[in-house]
Scaffold this active site. Structure first.
Site, PDB file in Angstrom:
ATOM      1  CG  LEU A 118      31.995  47.256  68.505  1.00 43.00           C
ATOM      2  CD1 LEU A 118      33.073  47.306  69.587  1.00 43.00           C
ATOM      3  CD2 LEU A 118      31.770  45.820  68.047  1.00 43.00           C
TER       4      LEU A 118
ATOM      5  N   GLY B 147      45.171  44.419  58.138  1.00 42.97           N
ATOM      6  CA  GLY B 147      45.724  43.932  59.415  1.00 42.97           C
ATOM      7  C   GLY B 147      47.147  44.361  59.720  1.00 42.97           C
TER       8      GLY B 147
ATOM      9  CG  HIS C  19      39.492  57.644  62.729  1.00 40.22           C
ATOM     10  ND1 HIS C  19      38.735  56.897  61.851  1.00 40.22           N
ATOM     11  CD2 HIS C  19      39.471  58.915  62.276  1.00 40.22           C
ATOM     12  CE1 HIS C  19      38.262  57.702  60.907  1.00 40.22           C
ATOM     13  NE2 HIS C  19      38.698  58.929  61.136  1.00 40.22           N
TER      14      HIS C  19
ATOM     15  CG  MET D  14      36.520  49.175  58.067  1.00 35.99           C
ATOM     16  SD  MET D  14      36.994  50.732  58.874  1.00 35.99           S
ATOM     17  CE  MET D  14      38.421  51.198  57.916  1.00 35.99           C
TER      18      MET D  14
ATOM     19  CD  GLU E  56      46.552  54.147  61.724  1.00 33.76           C
ATOM     20  OE1 GLU E  56      45.489  54.767  61.627  1.00 33.76           O
ATOM     21  OE2 GLU E  56      46.729  53.017  61.200  1.00 33.76           O
TER      22      GLU E  56
END
Ligand code: GAR
Length: 187
Positions: free
Chosen positions: A91, A14, A107, A88, A172
């Site tokens: 959907l 997280g 990613h 991970m 990121e």
């Protein structure tokens, strides 16, 4: 500015969730995080939701009606965007069509290269010259969907799995917020 309500999906540490929580404290950042979803009840990232008093839910992806329940929660919180931050699971097409709002994913590679797991080791093995991260819209295929933005750095010969991960994740933390700003800039 009227902020949009966001839901962050996680499965693990997280750190991107934590970063988005702190960015969302800025009144110029376009989202507020109203809900955190995890498919893993032991995800460390849940502590960031707890600490910041953000409602969170654990979903059981093996249960037949979990998507139906999830869609109801997303509606209840008036969620305008789902951000997959180390979530991970894939959907389903049904879920993506029914949610009908923005769903984005981050990613740790320069997509379309190196979709899937064990990204860093594969990048090193292939002796890539550069790597980075990609934020993209989500469809029902793994790490697929239209690209929103990428950020890269050059790999040096001393890089190993651990510091490739550190360098990528540092990128990121700027790429994910930037992509979110880009998405809401004109609406
Ligand atoms: C992130 O590096 C993200 O890019 C990756 O999982 C990590 C989660 O870290 N996602 C994927 O590999 C998706 N295919 P975090 O839990 O510390 O944010």
């Amino acid at each position: 500015m009227v902020k949009k309500n966001a839901c962050i999906f996680i499965s693990g540490a997280g750190s991107n969730l934590n970063n988005l929580i702190s960015r969302s404290r800025d009144y110029t950042f376009p989202i507020n995080i109203k809900l955190v979803i995890s498919n893993n009840s032991r995800a460390k990232g849940l502590n960031y939701a707890k600490k910041n008093l953000i409602p969170y839910k654990i979903i059981n992806t093996h249960s037949r009606d979990f998507e139906y329940k999830l869609l109801k929660d997303l509606k209840r919180y008036n969620i305008a965007i789902i951000c997959l931050a180390g979530y991970m699971k894939i959907l389903s097409k049904n879920f993506i069509n029914k949610f009908d709002k923005k769903i984005i994913n981050i990613h740790p590679s320069l997509l379309p290269k190196f979709k899937g797991l064990n990204t860093y080791l594969r990048i090193l093995k292939e002796k890539e010259k550069k790597t980075g991260c990609t934020v993209h819209y989500v469809d029902d295929r793994l790490d697929n969907g239209k690209i929103i933005l990428k950020k890269f750095f050059y790999i040096n010969s001393k890089d190993n799995e651990m510091n490739l991960k550190n360098k990528t994740q540092r990128l990121e933390y700027s790429a994910f917020p930037e992509a979110i700003i880009k998405l809401f800039r004109n609406n």
